[in-house]
Design an enzyme around this catalytic site. Structure first.
Site, PDB file in Angstrom:
ATOM      1  N   SER A   1       0.855  -1.111  -0.065  1.00  0.00           N
ATOM      2  CA  SER A   1       0.120   0.014   0.172  1.00  0.00           C
ATOM      3  C   SER A   1       0.793   1.112  -0.162  1.00  0.00           C
ATOM      4  O   SER A   1       1.961   1.070   0.734  1.00  0.00           O
ATOM      5  CB  SER A   1      -1.108  -0.164   1.248  1.00  0.00           C
ATOM      6  N   GLN A   2       0.412   2.454  -0.412  1.00  0.00           N
ATOM      7  CA  GLN A   2       1.150   3.427  -0.733  1.00  0.00           C
ATOM      8  C   GLN A   2       0.254   4.551  -0.267  1.00  0.00           C
ATOM      9  O   GLN A   2      -0.729   5.066  -1.122  1.00  0.00           O
ATOM     10  CB  GLN A   2       1.690   3.810  -2.262  1.00  0.00           C
ATOM     11  N   GLY A   3       0.411   5.208   0.769  1.00  0.00           N
ATOM     12  CA  GLY A   3      -0.389   6.400   1.275  1.00  0.00           C
ATOM     13  C   GLY A   3       0.320   7.831   1.111  1.00  0.00           C
ATOM     14  O   GLY A   3       1.305   7.628   0.306  1.00  0.00           O
TER      15      GLY A   3
ATOM     16  N   ASP B   1      -7.787   7.705  12.646  1.00  0.00           N
ATOM     17  CA  ASP B   1      -7.975   7.663  11.228  1.00  0.00           C
ATOM     18  C   ASP B   1      -8.810   6.503  11.133  1.00  0.00           C
ATOM     19  O   ASP B   1      -8.301   5.514  10.461  1.00  0.00           O
ATOM     20  CB  ASP B   1      -6.539   7.650  10.545  1.00  0.00           C
TER      21      ASP B   1
END
Lengths: 390, 276
Positions: free
Chosen positions: B22-24, B160
């Site tokens: 995952s890439q945030g 979050d």
């Protein structure tokens, strides 16, 4: 509570025309702006015609160094200048011959105007009121409908019109507002915002501490000083999720500045960690680096959240080249596009009010003179954006 | 751009195998079979998670270094606190604050999935309004609510909460060797939720912050699972309230305060009110 008259019928242009003309009045802070905007109906050849700016003039109330603008004085400035500015805008606007169907280009006449748009909020109460008063007066004199406009929506719509950005994440940074906004389901939704003071307010107040001139604008002068800053001074960094807070940073940097100016003080605060003496230029530089990094960070978060790679910067602080440069670095990294406008559209102006007002007017939204009260608090997400699709 | 960052991550981890999951905006998350201290693994199972906060080129290097260090450390501290409290969350194995690396165990295990995916799968696999769907869904939603309550009762807020930041895994007790867990069995009755991504987490005793936490989750449920969001939200909140009430009189007082704040927050949105 803001009330509108919403008609089922969409207004038609005046007889024999394929365009609308609106005059916009803006005076929510220390700038008084008047603009005249022309929007054409779409045709076969140009399905999305660009709006034409016929006139965009502004008069700014400038205070001496070390002082801010007080509501009462600002309102007086607006009252003194609004009639002159409106007259000048009518004289300076030229209606092209191919629009009027006449032989030559001619100055615009009162009868050419379809609606009068004014800033209904948010902003400082007294300046807002004096401009609303002017808008009501010309509406009665000229017998034209009024359209109340949210100041933030004005900035966003003008930015989109000028840059052609389709669905960007909007960073709206000015003296009174700091918001990251994205469009969804006919509202401009606020993803992140300041929890206390605005970015511009932080910069303006720091400029007052340093006693640097308010002309052309305190933020511009800080930007110039910051170019000569060499040492980075660590300041608090306060991003809270999608929101940010700036009052603590201002208090901290104000304190540092006072130490520097205080000759007698032997505080360690006057020196950087490497032992060099901190200069006001260093403080301007560090302040900019810190708060702009915070802005870019929350913008990046919003971009990841709504999955878009376009960014539009609007508002007075949006003129700052360092902010634009930092934003560009971030956006290029994400293979996106950045849109920014120049100072004639970034800084508060009348033309953006005309643009947003005309968009609502064409959807049949007007403001009854009875409900044409202005409000200091008017959130961006309260406005129903009838002119955009899902 | 991503390739460059992945290269950096490899450089800081002595080129062990890394798979990007995952890439945030702030960090990249990889899985890896390699443990930083133990000898090379017998299997290639992606048993470990690496979270990497790359340097941001737009930031001043001094500021960037300070932020990366501070955030990596504070997340690690929070995760450590959760481990002490026995709240299911990733366990920290190794921290490299200077380079923004956080090495954790793969808490959801090989058969875990995000609640988001799990709800989508169940909605596909079962008929609407079926007793099966209701029983499985309700049991787990109540558990998730209770887990969040446990967090809040310890004065920690996640910051979050979304359905993709909550994982669901087969219960550890049921996962012993004699009862083999079928992979990806979404209807497994013995599932339990795990919280991940404490990047925005913090300590807070304020009812307001806890209410905002729940509100953020409610909004996330509405946007990711629009069809049955009302039911899911009710179950989540029920589980949350029940966990508080288990704490006796003190819990009842605290939950009242949180619920009152939650009503306020719902009315005005997450944002400060500008009516006035």
């Amino acid at each position: 509570m803001i009330c509108y008259d919403i008609s089922d019928k969409f207004p038609a242009p005046q007889e024999g025309r394929n365009y609308f003309v609106a005059i916009g009045l803006e005076g929510s802070a220390n700038k008084l702006g008047v603009g005249i905007m022309l929007q054409q109906l779409p045709t076969k050849h140009t399905p999305v015609p660009r709006a034409q700016v016929l006139c965009n003039i502004r008069d700014t109330y400038i205070t001496p160094p070390g002082e801010g603008f007080l509501p009462r004085d600002t309102a007086r400035h607006h009252r003194n200048w609004v009639v002159r500015l409106i007259k000048r805008s009518l004289e300076e606007s030229v209606l092209p011959a191919k629009m009027s169907g006449e032989v030559e280009n001619r100055p615009i006449r009162v009868n050419d105007i379809d609606c009068i748009c004014f800033t209904q909020g948010p902003g400082m109460g007294a300046p807002l009121q004096s401009v609303v008063l002017a808008a009501r007066a010309i509406s009665l004199m000229w017998k034209k409908p009024l359209v109340g406009v949210n100041h933030c929506i004005g900035h966003i719509e003008m930015g989109r019109e000028i840059t052609g950005a389709l669905n960007p994440v909007v960073l709206y940074v000015s003296g009174g507002n700091t918001q990251v906004i994205a469009y969804s389901h006919q509202r401009y939704r606020i993803f992140g915002e300041t929890l206390d003071i605005a970015v511009g307010n932080c910069l303006d107040r720091f400029a007052r501490t340093l006693k640097i001139p308010n002309y052309p604008s305190p933020g511009y002068n800080i930007e110039q000083l910051a170019k000569n800053g060499k040492n980075f001074v660590e300041l608090p960094y306060t991003v809270k999720g999608m929101d940010l807070s700036m009052s603590g940073i201002l208090a901290y940097v104000d304190n540092l500045a006072n130490e520097i100016f205080n000759e007698k003080s032997n505080s360690k605060l006057k020196y950087t960690t490497t032992g060099q003496k901190i200069t006001p230029e260093d403080l301007c530089y560090s302040l900019q680096e810190t708060i702009f990094a915070m802005l870019v960070e929350i913008t990046e978060r919003a971009m990841a959240h709504v999955n878009t790679n376009q960014v539009l910067i609007v508002g007075g602080v949006g003129c700052n080249e360092r902010l634009q440069e930092m934003m560009k670095t971030m956006v290029v990294d994400r293979q996106g596009e950045i849109f920014a406008t120049d100072e004639s559209f970034c800084i508060d102006n009348g033309i953006m009010i005309a643009q947003a007002g005309l968009l609502s007017y064409r959807e049949g939204i007007t403001t009854n003179i009875k409900s044409s009260v202005c409000t200091q608090r008017f959130r961006t997400d309260e406005v129903f954006i009838k002119w955009r699709t899902n | 751009m991503a390739e460059n960052i992945i290269k950096q991550a490899h450089a800081y981890t002595a080129n062990i195998p890394l798979a990007l999951i995952s890439q945030g905006a702030e960090a990249l998350v990889f899985t890896s079979p390699v443990h930083p201290y133990l000898p090379s693994p017998p299997t290639c199972a992606p048993d470990y998670i690496l979270k990497y906060r790359p340097p941001k080129p737009y930031r001043h290097p001094v500021l960037d270094a300070q932020l990366t260090k501070h955030r990596t450390l504070s997340e690690a501290r929070l995760l450590h606190k959760l481990a002490l409290l026995d709240i299911p969350a990733p366990r920290v194995i190794h921290v490299n604050p200077k380079h923004g690396l956080l090495w954790m165990n793969n808490v959801a295990g090989p058969h875990g999935f995000s609640v988001k995916q799990w709800v989508w799968d169940i909605e596909l696999a079962t008929a609407p309004n079926s007793a099966l769907r209701e029983s499985v869904m309700k049991a787990n939603m109540l558990q998730i609510g209770a887990l969040i309550a446990k967090l809040h009762l310890n004065d920690i807020v996640h910051g979050d909460l979304t359905t993709s930041n909550i994982m669901i895994r087969p219960k550890m007790a049921a996962a012993d060797a004699s009862v083999p867990v079928p992979p990806h069995n979404i209807l497994n009755p013995n599932l339990e939720p795990v919280l991940i991504d404490f990047g925005l987490g913090s300590h807070s005793a304020l009812a307001e912050d806890k209410a905002v936490d729940i509100y953020v989750l409610e909004r996330a449920v509405e946007s990711t699972h629009p069809v049955n969001s009302e039911t899911y939200k009710t179950w989540l909140l029920d589980g949350y309230v029940q966990e508080y009430e288990r704490g006796g009189k003190g819990g009842k007082i605290r939950i009242k305060e949180v619920l009152r704040k939650l009503d306020e927050v719902r009315q005005r949105g997450r944002k400060r009110s500008m009516v006035g």
